[in-house]
Design an enzyme around this catalytic site. Structure first.
Site, short mmCIF file in Angstrom:
data_model
loop_
_atom_site.label_atom_id
_atom_site.label_comp_id
_atom_site.label_asym_id
_atom_site.label_seq_id
_atom_site.Cartn_x
_atom_site.Cartn_y
_atom_site.Cartn_z
N ALA A 66 0.70 -1.34 0.09
CA ALA A 66 -0.01 0.09 -0.14
C ALA A 66 0.96 1.13 -0.03
O ALA A 66 2.06 1.01 0.66
CB ALA A 66 -0.97 0.02 1.31
N GLY A 109 1.06 -5.03 1.29
CA GLY A 109 -0.37 -5.36 0.57
C GLY A 109 0.13 -5.81 -0.83
O GLY A 109 -0.98 -6.46 -1.38
N GLU A 112 -0.09 -9.51 -0.17
CA GLU A 112 -1.63 -10.03 0.29
C GLU A 112 -2.34 -9.91 -1.11
O GLU A 112 -3.44 -10.68 -1.09
CB GLU A 112 -1.88 -8.86 1.37
CG GLU A 112 -1.46 -8.88 2.54
CD GLU A 112 -1.87 -7.87 3.47
OE1 GLU A 112 -1.55 -6.64 3.18
OE2 GLU A 112 -2.25 -8.13 4.64
N GLU A 132 5.33 -4.97 7.19
CA GLU A 132 4.51 -3.81 7.67
C GLU A 132 5.06 -3.27 9.19
O GLU A 132 5.09 -2.23 9.66
CB GLU A 132 2.97 -4.29 7.72
CG GLU A 132 2.27 -4.22 6.56
CD GLU A 132 2.47 -5.18 5.82
OE1 GLU A 132 3.26 -6.32 6.27
OE2 GLU A 132 1.50 -5.87 4.91
C1 HXC Z 1 4.74 4.40 -1.48
C2 HXC Z 1 6.69 3.50 -2.57
C3 HXC Z 1 6.53 2.20 -1.81
C4 HXC Z 1 5.36 2.13 -0.94
C5 HXC Z 1 8.25 2.02 -3.07
N1 HXC Z 1 7.84 3.30 -3.23
N2 HXC Z 1 7.30 1.46 -2.09
N3 HXC Z 1 6.07 4.62 -2.18
N4 HXC Z 1 4.47 3.29 -0.83
N5 HXC Z 1 4.88 0.99 -0.67
C6 HXC Z 1 8.44 4.46 -3.97
C7 HXC Z 1 9.90 5.12 -3.34
O1 HXC Z 1 9.15 5.94 -2.39
C8 HXC Z 1 10.13 5.64 -4.31
O2 HXC Z 1 9.59 6.84 -4.79
C9 HXC Z 1 10.08 4.53 -5.39
O3 HXC Z 1 9.00 3.95 -4.85
C10 HXC Z 1 11.15 3.66 -5.69
O4 HXC Z 1 11.56 3.09 -4.44
P1 HXC Z 1 12.97 3.04 -3.61
O5 HXC Z 1 12.87 2.58 -2.07
O6 HXC Z 1 13.82 4.30 -3.86
O7 HXC Z 1 13.66 1.86 -4.39
P2 HXC Z 1 14.68 0.67 -4.06
O8 HXC Z 1 15.95 1.34 -3.01
O9 HXC Z 1 15.00 -0.15 -4.99
O10 HXC Z 1 13.62 -0.10 -2.86
C11 HXC Z 1 12.73 -0.98 -3.25
C12 HXC Z 1 11.56 -1.26 -2.28
C13 HXC Z 1 11.43 -0.24 -1.22
C14 HXC Z 1 12.63 -2.57 -1.38
C15 HXC Z 1 10.56 -2.05 -2.74
O11 HXC Z 1 10.93 0.84 -2.01
C16 HXC Z 1 10.42 -0.62 -0.03
O12 HXC Z 1 10.96 -1.29 0.93
N6 HXC Z 1 9.33 -0.13 -0.14
C17 HXC Z 1 8.47 -0.26 0.89
C18 HXC Z 1 7.82 -1.96 1.02
C19 HXC Z 1 6.75 -1.57 2.11
O13 HXC Z 1 7.34 -1.43 3.42
N7 HXC Z 1 5.65 -2.23 1.72
C20 HXC Z 1 4.61 -2.35 2.94
C21 HXC Z 1 3.90 -0.99 2.64
S1 HXC Z 1 2.47 -1.03 4.13
P3 HXC Z 1 10.59 8.19 -4.84
O14 HXC Z 1 9.55 9.12 -5.22
O15 HXC Z 1 10.83 8.54 -3.40
O16 HXC Z 1 11.41 8.09 -5.76
C22 HXC Z 1 1.19 -2.03 3.56
C23 HXC Z 1 0.09 -2.14 4.33
C24 HXC Z 1 -0.87 -3.12 3.59
O17 HXC Z 1 1.44 -2.78 2.37
C25 HXC Z 1 -2.32 -2.73 4.10
C26 HXC Z 1 -3.58 -3.41 3.54
C27 HXC Z 1 -4.69 -3.09 4.16
#
Ligand code: HXC
Length: 258
Positions: A66, A109, A112, A132
């Site tokens: 998400a 997400g 999921e 998360e």
């Molecule tokens: C918003 C995201 C994002 C996310 C990546 N981006 N994941 N933006 N939400 N979940 C964006 C980054 O901010 C960045 O934008 C661009 O994508 C590239 O990401 P980087 O981090 O610079 O790339 P990299 O270093 O290659 O790392 C990739 C990654 C990392 C490992 C996927 O981005 C990451 O850890 N993302 C978050 C993963 C996460 O925590 N997911 C769970 C979310 S909570 P900019 O603009 O800065 O360049 C969730 C709850 C679900 O999912 C609830 C359901 C009801």
């Protein structure tokens, strides 16, 4: 169907392909993506010409979860009342079989979304995880429940408490992924599998899916009863008569979906 963040295609007879298309954000699932996903799935599920749906992202990311930036300032009621969760629900509640074709990141997400599908095909680069906990939250679209039911309590605990990531091979070994293919072919293989399922008796496919999913909901006796009712019901269809007649006549059946 035209969308801002989805591409919907028809790559084979009876098959719809839904691609998440927000590549610069690793397909992070913001409200717009989720709203479009819900709309696409509801539409395809009600389209008689669609017999199976493939959900994919791109080679680098199925979806990185998400959208964290969008969620940052949200209050509980805003999370609850926005049509946020409808994206995952529409995938999970589809009557048609849904195959996830996963490459690269399937996190939070995003994972999921894959768990909500019926069959998961992965590329060798796929990475699954529920990170998360790093954000001070927990999975909210089924991660704790679907993982625990599939891989059991102990591995699920490690995944959700300590952000343990699974490679495609590990996910396959733990029963979360059906097949692993090279990144060049995983999508093609997923479409082939969907196309094969799409040739089968539509009502039987639908009832088979319903029966399997019921195993998540019910104690064994209730599940067996439900399966039996669905089994008997199929004897009211033309396709059951046709399937059995075709077997006896040693020819291929012609399904009509009724
Ligand atoms: C918003 C995201 C994002 C996310 C990546 N981006 N994941 N933006 N939400 N979940 C964006 C980054 O901010 C960045 O934008 C661009 O994508 C590239 O990401 P980087 O981090 O610079 O790339 P990299 O270093 O290659 O790392 C990739 C990654 C990392 C490992 C996927 O981005 C990451 O850890 N993302 C978050 C993963 C996460 O925590 N997911 C769970 C979310 S909570 P900019 O603009 O800065 O360049 C969730 C709850 C679900 O999912 C609830 C359901 C009801």
């Amino acid at each position: 169907m035209s969308y801002q963040y989805l591409i919907v295609e028809r790559p084979a007879d009876g098959v719809a392909l839904v691609r998440l298309n927000r590549p610069r954000q690793y397909n992070a699932l913001n409200l717009q993506v989720l709203t479009e996903l819900a709309h696409a799935f509801q539409t395809l599920d009600n389209d008689e010409s669609v017999r199976a749906i493939v959900l994919t992202g791109n080679d680098k990311a199925f979806a990185a979860g998400a959208d964290i930036k969008e969620m940052l300032e949200k209050r509980p009621h805003e999370m609850k009342n926005a049509p946020f969760i409808s994206g995952w629900d529409a995938v999970a509640l589809a009557r048609k079989p849904v195959i996830a074709a996963v490459s690269g990141y399937a996190l939070g997400g995003g994972a999921e979304l894959a768990w909500a599908c019926d069959i998961i095909i992965a590329s060798e680069t796929a990475v699954f995880g529920q990170p998360e906990i790093n954000l001070g939250i927990i999975p909210g679209a089924g991660g704790t429940q679907r993982l625990a039911r599939t891989v059991g309590k102990y591995l699920t605990m490690e995944i959700v408490l300590n952000d343990r990531r699974l490679t495609a091979e590990e996910a396959a070994r733990f029963g979360l992924v059906n097949h692993v293919y090279p990144v060049d072919t995983y999508l093609e293989e997923a479409i082939k599998l969907a196309a094969k399922i799409a040739t089968r008796a539509p009502l039987a496919v639908q009832y088979a899916k319903e029966a399997v999913l019921y195993a998540y909901e019910a104690p064994l006796q209730a599940g067996l009863q439900h399966e039996r009712l669905l089994f008997y019901t199929l004897f009211s269809t033309e396709d059951q008569k046709e399937g059995m007649q075709a077997f006896i006549e040693k020819r291929a059946p012609r399904w009509h979906g009724r």
